[in-house]
Design a protein around this motif. Structure first.
Motif, PDB file in Angstrom:
ATOM      1  N   ILE A 170      33.464  44.116  45.097  1.00  0.00           N
ATOM      2  CA  ILE A 170      32.736  43.848  43.862  1.00  0.00           C
ATOM      3  C   ILE A 170      33.711  43.600  42.713  1.00  0.00           C
ATOM      4  O   ILE A 170      33.511  42.708  41.875  1.00  0.00           O
ATOM      5  CB  ILE A 170      31.795  45.017  43.529  1.00  0.00           C
ATOM      6  N   ALA A 171      34.786  44.369  42.679  1.00  0.00           N
ATOM      7  CA  ALA A 171      35.745  44.259  41.584  1.00  0.00           C
ATOM      8  C   ALA A 171      36.565  42.977  41.648  1.00  0.00           C
ATOM      9  O   ALA A 171      36.956  42.430  40.616  1.00  0.00           O
ATOM     10  CB  ALA A 171      36.674  45.472  41.594  1.00  0.00           C
ATOM     11  N   SER A 172      36.818  42.472  42.855  1.00  0.00           N
ATOM     12  CA  SER A 172      37.746  41.346  43.005  1.00  0.00           C
ATOM     13  C   SER A 172      37.073  40.021  43.334  1.00  0.00           C
ATOM     14  O   SER A 172      37.711  38.972  43.224  1.00  0.00           O
ATOM     15  CB  SER A 172      38.780  41.668  44.090  1.00  0.00           C
ATOM     16  N   ASN A 173      35.806  40.045  43.716  1.00  0.00           N
ATOM     17  CA  ASN A 173      35.113  38.809  44.077  1.00  0.00           C
ATOM     18  C   ASN A 173      34.431  38.218  42.841  1.00  0.00           C
ATOM     19  O   ASN A 173      33.531  38.833  42.273  1.00  0.00           O
ATOM     20  CB  ASN A 173      34.071  39.086  45.164  1.00  0.00           C
ATOM     21  N   PRO A 174      34.825  37.025  42.409  1.00  0.00           N
ATOM     22  CA  PRO A 174      34.211  36.438  41.203  1.00  0.00           C
ATOM     23  C   PRO A 174      32.728  36.149  41.374  1.00  0.00           C
ATOM     24  O   PRO A 174      32.003  36.034  40.384  1.00  0.00           O
ATOM     25  CB  PRO A 174      35.007  35.149  40.996  1.00  0.00           C
ATOM     26  N   PHE A 175      32.251  36.049  42.612  1.00  0.00           N
ATOM     27  CA  PHE A 175      30.834  35.770  42.840  1.00  0.00           C
ATOM     28  C   PHE A 175      29.998  37.046  42.866  1.00  0.00           C
ATOM     29  O   PHE A 175      28.796  36.983  43.087  1.00  0.00           O
ATOM     30  CB  PHE A 175      30.652  35.004  44.151  1.00  0.00           C
ATOM     31  N   ALA A 176      30.628  38.195  42.668  1.00  0.00           N
ATOM     32  CA  ALA A 176      29.897  39.465  42.662  1.00  0.00           C
ATOM     33  C   ALA A 176      29.695  39.983  41.253  1.00  0.00           C
ATOM     34  O   ALA A 176      29.479  41.173  41.042  1.00  0.00           O
ATOM     35  CB  ALA A 176      30.652  40.497  43.505  1.00  0.00           C
ATOM     36  N   LYS A 177      29.749  39.089  40.265  1.00  0.00           N
ATOM     37  CA  LYS A 177      29.635  39.505  38.873  1.00  0.00           C
ATOM     38  C   LYS A 177      28.343  40.262  38.609  1.00  0.00           C
ATOM     39  O   LYS A 177      28.306  41.201  37.813  1.00  0.00           O
ATOM     40  CB  LYS A 177      29.722  38.285  37.957  1.00  0.00           C
ATOM     41  N   GLY A 178      27.270  39.877  39.275  1.00  0.00           N
ATOM     42  CA  GLY A 178      25.982  40.522  39.046  1.00  0.00           C
ATOM     43  C   GLY A 178      25.951  41.970  39.489  1.00  0.00           C
ATOM     44  O   GLY A 178      25.085  42.733  39.063  1.00  0.00           O
ATOM     45  N   PHE A 179      26.913  42.364  40.354  1.00  0.00           N
ATOM     46  CA  PHE A 179      26.943  43.745  40.828  1.00  0.00           C
ATOM     47  C   PHE A 179      27.881  44.609  40.009  1.00  0.00           C
ATOM     48  O   PHE A 179      27.914  45.821  40.177  1.00  0.00           O
ATOM     49  CB  PHE A 179      27.408  43.783  42.298  1.00  0.00           C
ATOM     50  N   ARG A 180      28.679  43.989  39.137  1.00  0.00           N
ATOM     51  CA  ARG A 180      29.679  44.742  38.391  1.00  0.00           C
ATOM     52  C   ARG A 180      29.066  45.395  37.163  1.00  0.00           C
ATOM     53  O   ARG A 180      28.251  44.805  36.459  1.00  0.00           O
ATOM     54  CB  ARG A 180      30.846  43.840  37.972  1.00  0.00           C
ATOM     55  N   GLU A 181      29.504  46.598  36.876  1.00  0.00           N
ATOM     56  CA  GLU A 181      29.127  47.286  35.645  1.00  0.00           C
ATOM     57  C   GLU A 181      30.201  47.002  34.609  1.00  0.00           C
ATOM     58  O   GLU A 181      31.310  46.582  34.908  1.00  0.00           O
ATOM     59  CB  GLU A 181      29.012  48.794  35.885  1.00  0.00           C
ATOM     60  N   SER A 182      29.895  47.241  33.350  1.00  0.00           N
ATOM     61  CA  SER A 182      30.880  47.002  32.301  1.00  0.00           C
ATOM     62  C   SER A 182      32.063  47.949  32.417  1.00  0.00           C
ATOM     63  O   SER A 182      33.178  47.622  32.048  1.00  0.00           O
ATOM     64  CB  SER A 182      30.231  47.167  30.925  1.00  0.00           C
ATOM     65  N   ASP A 183      31.828  49.140  32.930  1.00  0.00           N
ATOM     66  CA  ASP A 183      32.900  50.118  33.072  1.00  0.00           C
ATOM     67  C   ASP A 183      33.123  50.400  34.550  1.00  0.00           C
ATOM     68  O   ASP A 183      32.262  50.977  35.205  1.00  0.00           O
ATOM     69  CB  ASP A 183      32.522  51.415  32.349  1.00  0.00           C
ATOM     70  N   PRO A 184      34.274  50.001  35.115  1.00  0.00           N
ATOM     71  CA  PRO A 184      34.518  50.248  36.544  1.00  0.00           C
ATOM     72  C   PRO A 184      34.472  51.719  36.901  1.00  0.00           C
ATOM     73  O   PRO A 184      34.190  52.062  38.043  1.00  0.00           O
ATOM     74  CB  PRO A 184      35.934  49.682  36.747  1.00  0.00           C
ATOM     75  N   ASP A 185      34.737  52.622  35.932  1.00  0.00           N
ATOM     76  CA  ASP A 185      34.702  54.046  36.251  1.00  0.00           C
ATOM     77  C   ASP A 185      33.307  54.514  36.630  1.00  0.00           C
ATOM     78  O   ASP A 185      33.141  55.540  37.282  1.00  0.00           O
ATOM     79  CB  ASP A 185      35.197  54.878  35.057  1.00  0.00           C
TER      80      ASP A 185
END
Length: 337
Positions: free
Chosen positions: A193-208
């Protein structure tokens, strides 16, 4: 840079070819956690994508680039969540039909291949044994090693005599992975999720926040769900309307004409039964009535696992024959375009 040993003398057109793996640091980060690749019935692209930088080609010569995938061992695995580790679950399932994936730009001049990064972003992995889209067929919960091959398109009429000299193969151990239908290790999920540019929809604003307890599915914001894209949502809606309707293939690349079933599963069950198959078997000549090349046997025997462990690598067997992709198959592919 990776290269199996024991390939024998090579044609000058390939002897000086070197290959560098792109995104090597990312591959190594995944490898330390135990890389997992999703396989689906419809086919799923790899991430990280296999990308290489090629050097040392003859700028005016023609080359074909292809990939295949070989089992790392003869075992089936399961993931133990309590210990966050992969464990042996038993003997491997019967081997899947061996296939090779030709880069859709093959064949092309060496100057073109060396001009930019070569990406196998069209390659898809599937667990569907009856797949007719040319995807790479793998068994879930088994470990695999991708292999990359550079083949010189020999213009000589008697090129079969030089089959063993006209190819060079490369193995990058950091690209090993376990095929899965759903990610088992949550750290792999987070890294993807953190490294795939196509997974933006799964990323939160804060990785923590990934370390926080999982939220119920109903609490996921509508924005996150909709960011999966209208195509995915539309496909899901159509499947709900007609559950018997098979999903349409998304592979439109002309390279699908290169992908056909190779050896039968029975011929691939045990490493002891493998025989070194000549590369010319990839180019049987006449096409079927559908304009698709006939089934191709696997060009390489799968590795001897115990021998590979003793030697610390995945050497290609000595005496393995390969034939450069001469006009027979490649022209038939071009004529259909």
């Amino acid at each position: 840079m990776g290269e199996p040993t024991g390939q024998g003398p090579k044609n000058p057109h390939v002897s000086s070819v070197t290959v560098q793996l792109e995104m090597k640091a990312l591959w190594e980060e995944f490898n330390q956690l135990g890389t997992e690749m999703i396989v689906t019935k419809a086919g799923r692209r790899m991430f990280p994508t296999f990308q290489v930088k090629i050097l040392g080609m003859d700028s005016l010569a023609d080359y074909a680039l292809l990939m295949d995938f070989v089992p790392l061992d003869d075992k089936r695995y399961r993931y133990a969540f309590h210990s966050s580790a992969w464990l042996v679950a038993g003997k491997a399932d019967p081997a899947t039909p061996g296939r090779v994936h030709f880069h859709p730009d093959s064949p092309a001049k060496g100057a073109q291949w060396m001009r930019q990064i070569v990406s196998f972003d069209k390659l898809k992995l599937t667990n569907n044994l009856l797949d007719d889209n040319g995807h790479i067929i793998l068994n879930s919960m088994h470990r695999y090693q991708p292999r990359f091959h550079v083949v010189f398109v020999d213009p000589r009429k008697d090129s079969e005599r030089y089959a063993q000299e006209n190819f060079k193969s490369f193995v990058f151990t950091e690209t090993q992975f376990t095929a899965v239908t759903a990610y088992q290790n949550h750290r792999i999920t987070q890294l993807k999720i953190a490294s795939n540019p196509f997974a933006k929809g799964f990323r939160e604003s804060d990785p923590d926040s990934w370390t926080a307890s999982a939220q119920p599915l109903t609490s996921v914001p509508a924005r996150s769900r909709s960011s999966l894209g209208p195509c995915l949502l539309r496909g899901s809606a159509e499947q709900e309307k007609d559950p018997n309707k098979a999903p349409a293939s998304t592979s439109r690349s002309p390279a699908r004409l290169h992908h056909q079933l190779l050896a039968t599963p029975e011929a691939l069950l045990a490493p002891a039964t493998y025989r070194a198959l000549a590369y010319q078997d990839l180019y049987p000549g006449a096409s079927s009535s559908l304009g698709i090349p006939r089934a191709r046997p696997t060009p390489y025997p799968l590795p001897n696992i115990q021998a590979d462990r003793d030697q610390g690598g995945l050497p290609l067997p000595a005496g393995m024959g390969l034939l450069a992709p001469t006009a027979t198959c490649l022209r038939s592919h071009q004529d259909t375009q």
